[in-house]
Design a protein around this motif. Structure first.
Motif, PDB file in Angstrom:
ATOM      1  N   MET A 154      68.808  34.760  66.631  1.00  0.00           N
ATOM      2  CA  MET A 154      69.717  35.578  65.904  1.00  0.00           C
ATOM      3  C   MET A 154      70.116  33.259  65.465  1.00  0.00           C
ATOM      4  SD  MET A 154      70.370  38.267  65.069  1.00  0.00           S
ATOM      5  CE  MET A 154      71.792  37.931  64.449  1.00  0.00           C
ATOM      6  N   LYS A 155      69.970  32.953  66.022  1.00  0.00           N
ATOM      7  CA  LYS A 155      70.657  31.509  65.369  1.00  0.00           C
ATOM      8  C   LYS A 155      69.805  30.658  64.166  1.00  0.00           C
ATOM      9  CE  LYS A 155      71.535  29.720  70.384  1.00  0.00           C
ATOM     10  NZ  LYS A 155      71.589  28.720  71.239  1.00  0.00           N
ATOM     11  N   TYR A 156      68.461  30.778  63.898  1.00  0.00           N
ATOM     12  CA  TYR A 156      67.814  30.541  62.819  1.00  0.00           C
ATOM     13  C   TYR A 156      68.198  31.385  61.770  1.00  0.00           C
ATOM     14  CZ  TYR A 156      63.250  30.593  60.242  1.00  0.00           C
ATOM     15  OH  TYR A 156      62.522  30.186  59.011  1.00  0.00           O
ATOM     16  N   ILE A 157      68.508  33.063  62.280  1.00  0.00           N
ATOM     17  CA  ILE A 157      69.108  33.581  60.705  1.00  0.00           C
ATOM     18  C   ILE A 157      70.582  33.154  60.332  1.00  0.00           C
ATOM     19  CG2 ILE A 157      69.597  35.796  59.857  1.00  0.00           C
ATOM     20  CD1 ILE A 157      68.101  37.093  61.378  1.00  0.00           C
ATOM     21  N   ALA A 158      71.490  32.989  61.156  1.00  0.00           N
ATOM     22  CA  ALA A 158      72.280  31.799  61.204  1.00  0.00           C
ATOM     23  C   ALA A 158      72.240  30.562  60.194  1.00  0.00           C
ATOM     24  CB  ALA A 158      73.216  32.225  62.781  1.00  0.00           C
ATOM     25  N   ARG A 159      71.251  29.683  60.976  1.00  0.00           N
ATOM     26  CA  ARG A 159      71.397  28.614  60.876  1.00  0.00           C
ATOM     27  C   ARG A 159      70.753  28.956  58.546  1.00  0.00           C
ATOM     28  NH1 ARG A 159      68.570  26.601  64.289  1.00  0.00           N
ATOM     29  NH2 ARG A 159      66.301  26.835  63.584  1.00  0.00           N
ATOM     30  N   LYS A 160      70.247  29.428  58.573  1.00  0.00           N
ATOM     31  CA  LYS A 160      69.851  29.606  57.112  1.00  0.00           C
ATOM     32  C   LYS A 160      70.845  30.336  56.595  1.00  0.00           C
ATOM     33  CE  LYS A 160      65.176  28.640  57.427  1.00  0.00           C
ATOM     34  NZ  LYS A 160      65.002  26.825  56.866  1.00  0.00           N
ATOM     35  N   ALA A 161      71.606  31.500  56.918  1.00  0.00           N
ATOM     36  CA  ALA A 161      72.580  31.644  55.761  1.00  0.00           C
ATOM     37  C   ALA A 161      73.929  30.943  55.607  1.00  0.00           C
ATOM     38  CB  ALA A 161      72.607  32.593  56.992  1.00  0.00           C
ATOM     39  N   MET A 162      74.174  29.770  56.906  1.00  0.00           N
ATOM     40  CA  MET A 162      74.750  28.648  56.686  1.00  0.00           C
ATOM     41  C   MET A 162      74.391  27.898  55.543  1.00  0.00           C
ATOM     42  SD  MET A 162      77.698  27.490  56.984  1.00  0.00           S
ATOM     43  CE  MET A 162      77.955  28.385  58.291  1.00  0.00           C
ATOM     44  N   ALA A 163      73.153  27.270  55.568  1.00  0.00           N
ATOM     45  CA  ALA A 163      72.712  26.569  54.708  1.00  0.00           C
ATOM     46  C   ALA A 163      72.425  27.667  52.890  1.00  0.00           C
ATOM     47  CB  ALA A 163      71.382  26.325  54.729  1.00  0.00           C
ATOM     48  N   MET A 164      72.056  28.702  53.566  1.00  0.00           N
ATOM     49  CA  MET A 164      71.671  29.296  52.203  1.00  0.00           C
ATOM     50  C   MET A 164      73.944  28.797  51.000  1.00  0.00           C
ATOM     51  SD  MET A 164      71.674  33.410  50.761  1.00  0.00           S
ATOM     52  CE  MET A 164      72.562  34.048  52.417  1.00  0.00           C
ATOM     53  N   LEU A 165      74.684  29.321  52.070  1.00  0.00           N
ATOM     54  CA  LEU A 165      75.841  29.093  51.114  1.00  0.00           C
ATOM     55  C   LEU A 165      76.123  27.861  51.069  1.00  0.00           C
ATOM     56  CD1 LEU A 165      77.509  31.715  54.007  1.00  0.00           C
ATOM     57  CD2 LEU A 165      77.850  32.124  51.770  1.00  0.00           C
ATOM     58  N   VAL A 166      75.931  26.484  51.490  1.00  0.00           N
ATOM     59  CA  VAL A 166      76.283  25.783  52.010  1.00  0.00           C
ATOM     60  C   VAL A 166      75.156  24.837  50.418  1.00  0.00           C
ATOM     61  CG1 VAL A 166      75.708  23.037  51.981  1.00  0.00           C
ATOM     62  CG2 VAL A 166      76.827  25.252  54.060  1.00  0.00           C
ATOM     63  N   THR A 167      74.707  25.957  49.994  1.00  0.00           N
ATOM     64  CA  THR A 167      73.591  25.336  48.820  1.00  0.00           C
ATOM     65  C   THR A 167      74.496  25.794  47.614  1.00  0.00           C
ATOM     66  OG1 THR A 167      71.914  25.950  49.837  1.00  0.00           O
ATOM     67  CG2 THR A 167      71.530  26.082  47.623  1.00  0.00           C
ATOM     68  N   LEU A 168      75.325  27.545  47.990  1.00  0.00           N
ATOM     69  CA  LEU A 168      75.587  28.459  46.942  1.00  0.00           C
ATOM     70  C   LEU A 168      76.864  27.275  46.468  1.00  0.00           C
ATOM     71  CD1 LEU A 168      75.139  31.122  47.614  1.00  0.00           C
ATOM     72  CD2 LEU A 168      74.513  30.729  45.391  1.00  0.00           C
ATOM     73  N   PHE A 169      77.334  26.653  47.349  1.00  0.00           N
ATOM     74  CA  PHE A 169      79.028  26.003  47.174  1.00  0.00           C
ATOM     75  C   PHE A 169      78.345  24.432  46.235  1.00  0.00           C
ATOM     76  CE2 PHE A 169      81.376  21.772  48.126  1.00  0.00           C
ATOM     77  CZ  PHE A 169      82.724  23.201  47.732  1.00  0.00           C
ATOM     78  N   VAL A 170      76.983  23.498  46.793  1.00  0.00           N
ATOM     79  CA  VAL A 170      76.380  22.642  45.631  1.00  0.00           C
ATOM     80  C   VAL A 170      76.053  22.653  44.397  1.00  0.00           C
ATOM     81  CG1 VAL A 170      75.428  20.310  45.705  1.00  0.00           C
ATOM     82  CG2 VAL A 170      75.835  21.383  47.780  1.00  0.00           C
ATOM     83  N   ILE A 171      75.832  23.711  44.213  1.00  0.00           N
ATOM     84  CA  ILE A 171      75.657  24.229  43.102  1.00  0.00           C
ATOM     85  C   ILE A 171      76.756  24.545  42.527  1.00  0.00           C
ATOM     86  CG2 ILE A 171      74.089  26.355  42.155  1.00  0.00           C
ATOM     87  CD1 ILE A 171      71.818  26.651  43.532  1.00  0.00           C
ATOM     88  N   SER A 172      77.692  25.429  42.613  1.00  0.00           N
ATOM     89  CA  SER A 172      78.802  25.966  41.742  1.00  0.00           C
ATOM     90  C   SER A 172      79.467  24.323  41.336  1.00  0.00           C
ATOM     91  CB  SER A 172      79.221  26.506  42.846  1.00  0.00           C
ATOM     92  OG  SER A 172      80.301  25.659  43.668  1.00  0.00           O
ATOM     93  N   VAL A 173      79.000  23.531  42.106  1.00  0.00           N
ATOM     94  CA  VAL A 173      80.259  21.974  42.190  1.00  0.00           C
ATOM     95  C   VAL A 173      79.435  21.323  40.819  1.00  0.00           C
ATOM     96  CG1 VAL A 173      81.147  19.831  42.932  1.00  0.00           C
ATOM     97  CG2 VAL A 173      81.546  22.092  44.966  1.00  0.00           C
ATOM     98  N   LEU A 174      77.760  21.349  41.061  1.00  0.00           N
ATOM     99  CA  LEU A 174      77.650  20.457  40.079  1.00  0.00           C
ATOM    100  C   LEU A 174      78.127  21.374  38.839  1.00  0.00           C
ATOM    101  CD1 LEU A 174      74.161  20.046  42.259  1.00  0.00           C
ATOM    102  CD2 LEU A 174      76.112  18.059  41.053  1.00  0.00           C
ATOM    103  N   ALA A 175      77.837  22.818  38.755  1.00  0.00           N
ATOM    104  CA  ALA A 175      77.467  23.703  37.424  1.00  0.00           C
ATOM    105  C   ALA A 175      78.703  22.982  37.105  1.00  0.00           C
ATOM    106  CB  ALA A 175      77.320  25.182  37.692  1.00  0.00           C
ATOM    107  N   PHE A 176      80.009  23.428  37.667  1.00  0.00           N
ATOM    108  CA  PHE A 176      81.924  23.371  36.947  1.00  0.00           C
ATOM    109  C   PHE A 176      81.715  21.402  35.977  1.00  0.00           C
ATOM    110  CE2 PHE A 176      85.932  22.890  36.373  1.00  0.00           C
ATOM    111  CZ  PHE A 176      86.327  23.838  36.555  1.00  0.00           C
ATOM    112  N   LEU A 177      80.982  20.222  37.098  1.00  0.00           N
ATOM    113  CA  LEU A 177      81.130  19.269  36.933  1.00  0.00           C
ATOM    114  C   LEU A 177      80.566  19.333  35.534  1.00  0.00           C
ATOM    115  CD1 LEU A 177      81.260  17.813  40.089  1.00  0.00           C
ATOM    116  CD2 LEU A 177      83.193  18.372  38.388  1.00  0.00           C
ATOM    117  N   ALA A 178      79.897  19.603  35.756  1.00  0.00           N
ATOM    118  CA  ALA A 178      78.374  19.546  34.764  1.00  0.00           C
ATOM    119  C   ALA A 178      79.155  19.578  32.693  1.00  0.00           C
ATOM    120  CB  ALA A 178      76.901  20.186  34.453  1.00  0.00           C
ATOM    121  N   PHE A 179      79.768  20.972  33.419  1.00  0.00           N
ATOM    122  CA  PHE A 179      80.403  21.452  31.981  1.00  0.00           C
ATOM    123  C   PHE A 179      82.046  20.463  31.299  1.00  0.00           C
ATOM    124  CE2 PHE A 179      78.194  25.293  32.486  1.00  0.00           C
ATOM    125  CZ  PHE A 179      77.572  25.464  31.209  1.00  0.00           C
TER     126      PHE A 179
END
Length: 313
Positions: free
Chosen positions: A1-26
């Motif tokens: 479960m720790k492995y899955i939770a760690r991957k899920a957290m990494a997924m959320l962080v990645t989405l957040f970073v993409i959203s920031v970069l996409a917004f700032l690009a425009f």
């Protein structure tokens, strides 16, 4: 479960970073959406009033948080070009792109695994060498060029489909799926060639392991050893590759939609970029990013199930 939770957290962080970069690009791209919206009626006063109405004069952090909260709340905003909610605009486009991507991915799996097993059983033969050359050629041809060739041969010459005449699912489900066959195959062929090369090499590497010799000593045939023992261990690196391939397939779908005149996210994305329709562009980018990252998350979970050693690490 720790492995899955760690991957899920990494997924959320990645989405957040993409959203920031996409917004700032425009934010840094040249062009003002009010210019397209007002057209010949543009004046500095009307442009300023429209920017105020759209909330474009608010500070960047405030606009980002407002957009992000709306996006994850299911409110994608209103299209600058069409004047309707972005969600309504995407409702008819997203299923088309998802169907095209799914068909292409299924083709990659259905084509690559049997072909890789077939070539691994005939390592070093003349057929293996010929197929390797064909494989290299298939990997080097971009999907859009394959799409042009398919349109010329199967559409214009053989008339197996009417080039540019898209059939919607509401009009005919069978016609809709049939029209997507050649676009999906255009995307799948180069990806299948890459998967075949990777899986074949992985199978041949596994063939020298001790458990393979043990399986042979029990009287198993080469075909049985490949399918029941070697394939499971060989597929582990391929799972990660296929997950990465999802991103390429989605990107390929966006390009192929232009070749085959498919009204999916690709055409809408390119048109919205040229019109500076930021709510639509940002929504499409985030939807595609979410799909790709979630698929990679599922691949990580599958990787753990296939290889229990990851759980120990």
């Amino acid at each position: 479960m720790k492995y899955i939770a760690r991957k899920a957290m990494a997924m959320l962080v990645t989405l957040f970073v993409i959203s920031v970069l996409a917004f700032l690009a425009f934010e840094v791209l040249p062009g003002d959406p009010t210019t397209k919206m007002l057209g010949t009626d543009w004046t500095p006063e009307r442009a300023a009033a429209l920017r105020e109405e759209l909330g474009l004069n608010a500070p960047t952090p405030e606009r980002y948080l407002h957009w992000l909260g709306g996006f994850f709340g299911g409110d994608f905003g209103v299209s600058y070009s069409y004047g309707i909610p972005v969600g309504d605009l995407l409702q008819g486009k997203l299923p088309v792109t998802l169907c095209l991507s799914l068909i292409a991915f299924c083709m990659v799996v259905v084509i690559s695994i049997p072909v890789a097993l077939f070539l691994a059983r005939r390592e070093g033969s003349a057929l293996d060498r010929v197929c390797s050359v064909i494989n290299q050629i298939a990997m080097s041809i971009p999907p859009f060029f394959i799409g042009i060739i398919f349109t010329s041969i199967f559409g214009l010459a053989l008339r197996l489909f009417v080039a540019g005449s898209f059939v919607s699912a509401e009009e005919s489900l069978s016609g809709f799926l049939a029209y997507l066959i050649f676009p999906a195959l255009s995307i799948a062929l180069p990806k299948s060639a890459m998967t075949v090369k990777l899986l074949r090499s992985s199978i041949l590497n596994e063939m020298g392991e001790d458990y393979v010799r043990t399986a042979y000593s029990r009287g198993n045939s080469r075909k049985t050893v490949l399918r029941r023992h070697v394939l499971r261990n060989s597929i582990i690196p391929v799972i990660t590759f296929l997950a990465v391939t999802i991103a390429d397939i989605v990107a390929g779908s966006i390009i192929i939609e232009q070749v085959f005149n498919i009204p999916g996210l690709g055409r809408l994305l390119l048109l919205s970029i040229s019109n500076r329709d930021f709510p639509v562009v940002l929504s499409i980018i985030m939807i595609i990013a979410t799909i790709v990252i979630f698929v990679n998350f599922l691949a990580d979970v599958a990787y753990q199930l296939v290889d229990p050693r990851i759980r120990l690490k």
